[in-house]
Design a protein around this motif. Structure first.
Motif, PDB file in Angstrom:
ATOM      1  N   LYS A 171      10.021 -11.611 -49.068  1.00 46.55           N
ATOM      2  CA  LYS A 171      10.277 -10.313 -47.777  1.00 46.55           C
ATOM      3  C   LYS A 171       8.769  -9.703 -48.057  1.00 46.55           C
ATOM      4  O   LYS A 171       8.410 -10.001 -48.272  1.00 46.55           O
ATOM      5  N   ASN A 172       9.252  -9.329 -46.160  1.00 44.59           N
ATOM      6  CA  ASN A 172       7.520  -8.782 -45.873  1.00 44.59           C
ATOM      7  C   ASN A 172       6.320  -9.455 -46.743  1.00 44.59           C
ATOM      8  O   ASN A 172       5.236  -9.272 -46.965  1.00 44.59           O
ATOM      9  N   ILE A 173       6.016 -10.624 -45.460  1.00 44.78           N
ATOM     10  CA  ILE A 173       4.793 -11.949 -45.688  1.00 44.78           C
ATOM     11  C   ILE A 173       3.588 -11.639 -44.914  1.00 44.78           C
ATOM     12  O   ILE A 173       3.733 -10.961 -43.870  1.00 44.78           O
ATOM     13  N   ARG A 174       2.940 -11.855 -45.710  1.00 41.72           N
ATOM     14  CA  ARG A 174       1.396 -11.177 -45.155  1.00 41.72           C
ATOM     15  C   ARG A 174       0.504 -12.521 -45.705  1.00 41.72           C
ATOM     16  O   ARG A 174       0.135 -13.664 -46.446  1.00 41.72           O
ATOM     17  N   ILE A 175       0.435 -13.416 -43.961  1.00 50.00           N
ATOM     18  CA  ILE A 175      -0.360 -14.463 -44.055  1.00 50.00           C
ATOM     19  C   ILE A 175      -1.173 -14.490 -43.849  1.00 50.00           C
ATOM     20  O   ILE A 175      -1.970 -13.974 -42.670  1.00 50.00           O
ATOM     21  N   GLY A 176      -3.047 -14.519 -44.307  1.00 51.18           N
ATOM     22  CA  GLY A 176      -4.256 -14.279 -44.143  1.00 51.18           C
ATOM     23  C   GLY A 176      -5.311 -15.428 -44.410  1.00 51.18           C
ATOM     24  O   GLY A 176      -5.072 -15.543 -45.766  1.00 51.18           O
ATOM     25  N   SER A 177      -5.512 -16.540 -43.158  1.00 50.67           N
ATOM     26  CA  SER A 177      -6.577 -17.212 -43.773  1.00 50.67           C
ATOM     27  C   SER A 177      -7.442 -17.215 -42.458  1.00 50.67           C
ATOM     28  O   SER A 177      -6.721 -17.064 -41.200  1.00 50.67           O
ATOM     29  N   HIS A 178      -9.015 -17.289 -42.890  1.00 50.31           N
ATOM     30  CA  HIS A 178      -9.823 -17.744 -42.003  1.00 50.31           C
ATOM     31  C   HIS A 178      -9.833 -18.606 -41.300  1.00 50.31           C
ATOM     32  O   HIS A 178      -9.997 -19.228 -40.610  1.00 50.31           O
ATOM     33  N   SER A 179      -8.949 -20.103 -41.850  1.00 52.75           N
ATOM     34  CA  SER A 179      -9.740 -21.072 -41.404  1.00 52.75           C
ATOM     35  C   SER A 179      -7.800 -21.997 -41.051  1.00 52.75           C
ATOM     36  O   SER A 179      -8.036 -23.130 -40.329  1.00 52.75           O
ATOM     37  N   LEU A 180      -7.046 -20.913 -41.999  1.00 51.65           N
ATOM     38  CA  LEU A 180      -5.936 -21.535 -40.657  1.00 51.65           C
ATOM     39  C   LEU A 180      -5.531 -22.226 -38.744  1.00 51.65           C
ATOM     40  O   LEU A 180      -6.225 -20.843 -38.728  1.00 51.65           O
ATOM     41  N   LYS A 181      -5.293 -22.970 -38.915  1.00 52.66           N
ATOM     42  CA  LYS A 181      -5.214 -23.755 -37.178  1.00 52.66           C
ATOM     43  C   LYS A 181      -3.482 -23.553 -36.672  1.00 52.66           C
ATOM     44  O   LYS A 181      -4.172 -23.402 -35.707  1.00 52.66           O
ATOM     45  N   SER A 182      -2.587 -24.205 -37.556  1.00 50.83           N
ATOM     46  CA  SER A 182      -1.796 -24.325 -37.222  1.00 50.83           C
ATOM     47  C   SER A 182      -0.597 -23.710 -39.036  1.00 50.83           C
ATOM     48  O   SER A 182      -1.247 -23.643 -39.496  1.00 50.83           O
ATOM     49  N   LEU A 183       0.500 -23.272 -37.896  1.00 51.12           N
ATOM     50  CA  LEU A 183       1.480 -22.271 -38.672  1.00 51.12           C
ATOM     51  C   LEU A 183       2.857 -23.061 -38.253  1.00 51.12           C
ATOM     52  O   LEU A 183       3.372 -22.101 -37.318  1.00 51.12           O
ATOM     53  N   TYR A 184       3.956 -23.437 -39.093  1.00 46.77           N
ATOM     54  CA  TYR A 184       5.621 -23.375 -38.972  1.00 46.77           C
ATOM     55  C   TYR A 184       5.879 -22.014 -39.623  1.00 46.77           C
ATOM     56  O   TYR A 184       5.687 -22.780 -41.401  1.00 46.77           O
ATOM     57  N   PHE A 185       6.535 -21.478 -39.819  1.00 47.36           N
ATOM     58  CA  PHE A 185       7.339 -20.827 -40.506  1.00 47.36           C
ATOM     59  C   PHE A 185       8.902 -20.783 -39.753  1.00 47.36           C
ATOM     60  O   PHE A 185       9.272 -20.565 -38.555  1.00 47.36           O
ATOM     61  N   SER A 186       9.704 -21.264 -40.694  1.00 47.39           N
ATOM     62  CA  SER A 186      11.485 -20.999 -40.713  1.00 47.39           C
ATOM     63  C   SER A 186      12.004 -20.714 -41.795  1.00 47.39           C
ATOM     64  O   SER A 186      12.013 -20.898 -42.854  1.00 47.39           O
ATOM     65  N   ASN A 187      12.663 -19.406 -41.441  1.00 47.13           N
ATOM     66  CA  ASN A 187      13.430 -18.803 -42.868  1.00 47.13           C
ATOM     67  C   ASN A 187      14.518 -17.696 -42.086  1.00 47.13           C
ATOM     68  O   ASN A 187      15.157 -17.822 -41.385  1.00 47.13           O
ATOM     69  N   ASP A 188      15.718 -18.322 -42.567  1.00 46.67           N
ATOM     70  CA  ASP A 188      17.176 -17.923 -42.116  1.00 46.67           C
ATOM     71  C   ASP A 188      17.645 -16.750 -42.746  1.00 46.67           C
ATOM     72  O   ASP A 188      18.471 -16.187 -42.595  1.00 46.67           O
ATOM     73  N   PHE A 189      17.339 -16.272 -44.180  1.00 44.78           N
ATOM     74  CA  PHE A 189      17.332 -15.526 -45.411  1.00 44.78           C
ATOM     75  C   PHE A 189      16.564 -14.192 -44.641  1.00 44.78           C
ATOM     76  O   PHE A 189      15.274 -14.294 -43.633  1.00 44.78           O
TER      77      PHE A 189
END
Length: 363
Positions: A171-189
């Motif tokens: 709940k209230n997700i924060r994703i911070g990264s200087h190196s991240l190139k690819s992100l997949y996020f899936s959530n039905d909740f």
């Protein structure tokens, strides 16, 4: 039944590179002997898939292993593993408790890839730390909170790929990264807010069915976006280099969006040059008063593939609206989904090198 890969047969008996085992029933004592044989010969890669077998402790102490892939097994350990050479760990539908998972991962000091997927949700919160060498992480069907996730990502300076699929407790997700190139996020909740701040991110894939969903994307180098969300979603995006995207807009509540909302939503992606848009016909046919008072939301769009989920009734009105919405459009492809007697028919209409209707009328 068990399989030994061809690579295994080609190396001397004193050294085994790769061993793959697929079986549904095999004597536990015989399997234990196999593991002893493999570890004595410094096996490098293990790929194991068999039901209801508790992995032998000797495997978790195999310092020669570089790849360990487990499927449908059971992990129970109360002491740290010593997988000092392991770079890839994959646990697919493996039964484990949080303590055992933590003990296994903590014993992998140079790990680069970690995949943990559960088809049935873990009942307890996972809590583990991963070596700073990790580059790719997949977590699926697990339970943890956002604070733990933020701390985990913050401690991974080399992380390039992240997948979060159907995890609960977020709940209230924060994703911070200087190196991240690819992100997949899936959530039905229910996940009220998603905030992504990543300078290196180039590919983003987000899927949610939450009705009251808000997202903030600060991704200056984002090139490709795939977004599946309800039409009530509130998006704020800073991605000046966004070139291509797939937007799948659906109804997940009784809320009926206004045309102003739709225009505002699409305007978030005004830098896109190529788009696939899945939407209902009535949501994309803007009335004349909207066209006279609002600016076109997609002024830079060159190529559009429009998927209409229901029977197309007003093709001319649809084209008029599309040309207003994307005045620089060069190619348009329409996929129309018609439903008749429970049969799904697909009608495809393609038009290349399109000019705006107004230009055609002037000529």
């Amino acid at each position: 039944m068990f399989e030994i890969s061809q690579a295994t047969k080609q190396v001397p008996e004193t050294s085994i590179v790769r061993f793959r085992l697929r079986t549904s029933c095999y004597p536990a004592s015989r399997i234990k002997d196999w593991f002893s044989f493999l570890i004595e010969r410094n096996v490098k890669e293990l790929d194991l898939n068999f039901d209801c077998y508790c992995l032998a402790r000797s495997v978790l102490n195999a310092t020669s292993l570089t790849v360990l892939k487990l499927c449908r097994m059971t992990l129970r350990t109360r002491s740290l593993s010593t997988l000092h050479s392991l770079k890839v760990l994959s646990l697919i539908d493996v039964i484990f408790d949080a303590k055992s998972l933590k003990n296994i991962i903590s014993g992998c000091p140079i790990i680069e890839e970690l995949y943990v997927h559960r088809e049935s949700y873990a009942r307890d919160h996972v809590d583990f730390s991963v070596s700073k060498t990790l580059k790719y992480l997949l977590l699926s069907g697990l339970q943890f909170n956002c604070q733990w996730l933020e701390g985990l990502i913050y401690g991974l300076p080399l992380l390039e790929g992240l997948t979060l699929y159907s995890c609960i407790g977020l709940k209230n997700i924060r994703i911070g990264s200087h190196s991240l190139k690819s992100l997949y996020f899936s959530n039905d909740f229910v996940s009220e807010n998603l905030s992504i701040d990543s300078h290196s991110l180039t590919t983003l894939d987000v899927y949610t069915r939450s009705g009251a969903w808000k997202a903030t994307f600060r991704t200056p180098n984002l090139v490709y976006l795939r977004l599946h969300c309800g039409v009530k979603a509130v998006i704020s995006i800073q991605a000046p280099n966004l070139f291509e995207g797939i937007l799948d807009l659906g109804h997940y509540s009784k809320y009926v969006p206004s045309y102003d909302d739709t225009v505002h939503f699409l305007a978030n992606f005004n830098s896109m040059k190529k788009m696939m848009l899945r939407i209902d016909e009535q949501e994309i046919i803007f009335p004349r008063n909207i066209r006279n008072t609002c600016s076109p939301p997609l002024p830079n769009l060159k190529h559009l593939k429009l998927k209409i989920r229901r029977e197309l009734k007003t093709k001319s009105e649809l084209e008029d609206s599309v040309y207003w919405c994307a005045p620089s459009l060069e190619t348009l492809e329409l996929d129309v989904m018609e439903y008749c007697n429970r049969k799904h028919l697909k009608v495809k209409m393609r038009c290349n090198e399109l000019k705006r209707k107004s230009e055609l009328e002037d000529s």
